[in-house]
Design an enzyme around this catalytic site. Structure first.
Site, mmCIF file in Angstrom:
data_model
loop_
_atom_site.group_PDB
_atom_site.id
_atom_site.type_symbol
_atom_site.label_atom_id
_atom_site.label_comp_id
_atom_site.label_asym_id
_atom_site.label_seq_id
_atom_site.Cartn_x
_atom_site.Cartn_y
_atom_site.Cartn_z
ATOM 1 N N HIS A 171 0.803 -1.214 0.000
ATOM 2 C CA HIS A 171 0.000 0.000 0.000
ATOM 3 C C HIS A 171 0.838 1.266 0.000
ATOM 4 O O HIS A 171 0.296 2.359 -0.152
ATOM 5 C CB HIS A 171 -0.907 0.003 1.234
ATOM 6 C CG HIS A 171 -0.166 0.044 2.540
ATOM 7 N ND1 HIS A 171 0.647 -0.977 2.949
ATOM 8 C CD2 HIS A 171 -0.104 0.989 3.495
ATOM 9 C CE1 HIS A 171 1.166 -0.674 4.121
ATOM 10 N NE2 HIS A 171 0.745 0.511 4.476
ATOM 11 N N CYS A 172 2.162 1.155 0.164
ATOM 12 C CA CYS A 172 2.987 2.365 0.276
ATOM 13 C C CYS A 172 4.127 2.435 -0.734
ATOM 14 O O CYS A 172 4.212 3.403 -1.489
ATOM 15 C CB CYS A 172 3.574 2.463 1.692
ATOM 16 S SG CYS A 172 2.421 3.119 2.912
ATOM 17 N N ILE A 173 5.000 1.447 -0.737
ATOM 18 C CA ILE A 173 6.265 1.603 -1.456
ATOM 19 C C ILE A 173 6.082 1.818 -2.960
ATOM 20 O O ILE A 173 6.753 2.672 -3.542
ATOM 21 C CB ILE A 173 7.212 0.418 -1.160
ATOM 22 C CG1 ILE A 173 7.542 0.412 0.339
ATOM 23 C CG2 ILE A 173 8.498 0.535 -1.970
ATOM 24 C CD1 ILE A 173 8.427 -0.725 0.775
ATOM 25 N N VAL A 221 3.509 3.145 -4.329
ATOM 26 C CA VAL A 221 2.555 4.241 -4.525
ATOM 27 C C VAL A 221 3.141 5.589 -4.115
ATOM 28 O O VAL A 221 3.062 6.576 -4.856
ATOM 29 C CB VAL A 221 1.253 3.966 -3.740
ATOM 30 C CG1 VAL A 221 0.304 5.163 -3.815
ATOM 31 C CG2 VAL A 221 0.576 2.706 -4.257
ATOM 32 N N ASP A 222 3.743 5.650 -2.923
ATOM 33 C CA ASP A 222 4.217 6.922 -2.390
ATOM 34 C C ASP A 222 5.193 7.650 -3.319
ATOM 35 O O ASP A 222 5.105 8.878 -3.473
ATOM 36 C CB ASP A 222 4.861 6.710 -1.024
ATOM 37 C CG ASP A 222 3.839 6.326 0.039
ATOM 38 O OD1 ASP A 222 2.651 6.224 -0.305
ATOM 39 O OD2 ASP A 222 4.235 6.126 1.196
#
Length: 418
Positions: A259-261, A263-264
């Site tokens: 959910h982060c790497i 996307v961010d």
């Protein structure tokens, strides 16, 4: 002291945070539009691999309730937003969850409420999105309401760090906003890291994950180079990590998910590009990561070069984006599966945490992992190294094994590794 808190969004960030908050504050209310989550919580059933049913029972014993009604924020003095911030089709930020949640909350927010955004986002979101929404309701930030930003640092599947021991970056729109969030989180976390503005806090989270994105992509490229040069990349990595300074250990894999790497960095890229700032490292890392599932599929095809592709069957072991989680968000595995099918191979999967996977509108169901199921597949492809799996059994009964995660295997049987 703020004692009544609503956590909006009870996913991988919100639910663990609610559990921790409930240990230090009088009342914690959970809000989520997913009624299935609300039902499971009411039955003391966890839907997260990191949270046990017993933890939900204990949470409820401390007075926690969950609802899909935003009206109940009338009861609280603090609101913490832990809603998704995904990407839309053109790879630009999707803040619709943040905006919708705020618009749903604002009619019921009383004066003096602290609003904390925890979702990962681009620098400027707190001040450019949340403040205007409050001002539309004639709420003055720093007087009528207090707005703060604190990026989550949850690492699903990792039990080596206790929630409260992970330093908590905090920021406020005004000095009083910072003071309010400081009071909220002082009893919850061992160390607070206050920064000068929400923009700094937002950028901190993007820096952390963009660094990982770039470095993992680089290590994936190193794995390809080592394979072409007939060098064991895992032996190289083991040797390199003995250096006591100047080296950080990263490992290759089938592709970056979660959910982060993945996307961010694209949130940061979008924000930078809006100001005509180039993001060369991010762009290159994205190209490498985007190519990784195609590379894995080509490696499988090479291993099966003596077999008619239409007669080949591949069993994927572990389809979540990382080990020991039931999270399929941004997992690269469905794309690998699709590529194998396009090459004519049949694909099955086993994952102890995930029951279904959809490929081209077809839903596959996890099959049991037995000596018989292993033996009837042409090749077994390990894509998530869940701790609960018996890798020696997998190795012994596989006709051919391709391990992309360097699993702990004692068998001397030949294994293809990334």
């Amino acid at each position: 002291m703020r004692k009544r808190i609503a956590v909006v969004g009870l996913g991988y960030v919100g639910l663990p945070l609610a559990i921790s908050l409930s240990e230090h504050h009088d009342q914690v209310l959970g809000i989520d539009i997913d009624t299935n989550k609300i039902k499971k919580l009411s039955e003391s059933i966890s839907y997260l691999s990191d949270v046990s049913n017993e933890a939900i029972t204990s949470l409820k014993g401390r007075g926690f309730t969950a609802t899909s009604s935003f009206k109940r924020v009338k009861e609280v003095d603090t609101i913490i937003l832990c809603v998704p911030t995904p990407l839309i089709m053109d790879q630009s930020p999707d803040l619709s969850y943040v905006q919708t949640a705020m618009k749903s909350l604002l009619p019921y927010i009383k004066k003096g409420t602290l609003i904390v955004l925890e979702s990962s986002t681009f620098p400027g979101t707190t001040e450019e999105v949340l403040i205007p929404l409050c001002e539309q309701e004639n709420l003055i930030v720093g007087e009528d309401v207090y707005i703060a930003y604190s990026p989550e640092r949850i690492n699903p599947g990792d039990s080596s760090y206790l929630f409260k021991t992970i330093p908590k970056v905090i920021s406020g729109v005004t000095p009083q906003c910072l003071e309010e969030i400081t009071q909220l989180y002082t009893p919850v976390f061992d160390q607070l890291v206050p920064v000068s503005s929400p923009r700094v806090a937002e950028m901190t989270k993007l820096l952390e994950n963009t660094q990982r994105f770039i470095n993992i992509s680089f290590i994936n490229e190193m794995a390809r180079i080592c394979h072409d040069l007939d060098i064991d990349v895992w032996e190289v990595l083991d040797a390199a990590k003995t250096k006591p300074y100047g080296y950080s250990h990263y490992e290759p894999g089938p592709g970056i998910g979660g959910h982060c790497i993945p996307v961010d960095p694209l949130y940061l890229k979008w924000k930078a590009n809006q100001s005509n700032i180039q993001t060369d490292f991010i762009d290159l890392a994205k190209r490498i990561n985007d190519a990784q599932p195609y590379y894995i599929a080509s490696r499988v095809q090479s291993l099966l070069h003596n077999i008619n592709q239409k007669d080949a069957s591949v069993l994927l072991v572990g389809i979540s984006y990382k080990k020991d989680v039931n999270d399929l968000r941004q997992s690269i595995v469905p794309l690998i599966a699709r590529q194998l099918r396009l090459k004519g191979m049949s694909v099955s999967f086993h994952d102890p945490y995930i029951e279904h996977m959809t490929i081209d509108q077809e839903t596959l169901t996890s099959i049991p992992l037995t000596p018989e199921t292993l033996a009837r597949h042409t090749l077994v492809l390990i894509t998530a190294d869940h701790s609960c799996l018996d890798y020696n059994m997998i190795t012994e009964h596989s006709n051919m094994l391709f391990d992309t995660r360097n699993c702990p295997i004692a068998s001397e049987k030949p294994i293809e590794r990334l």
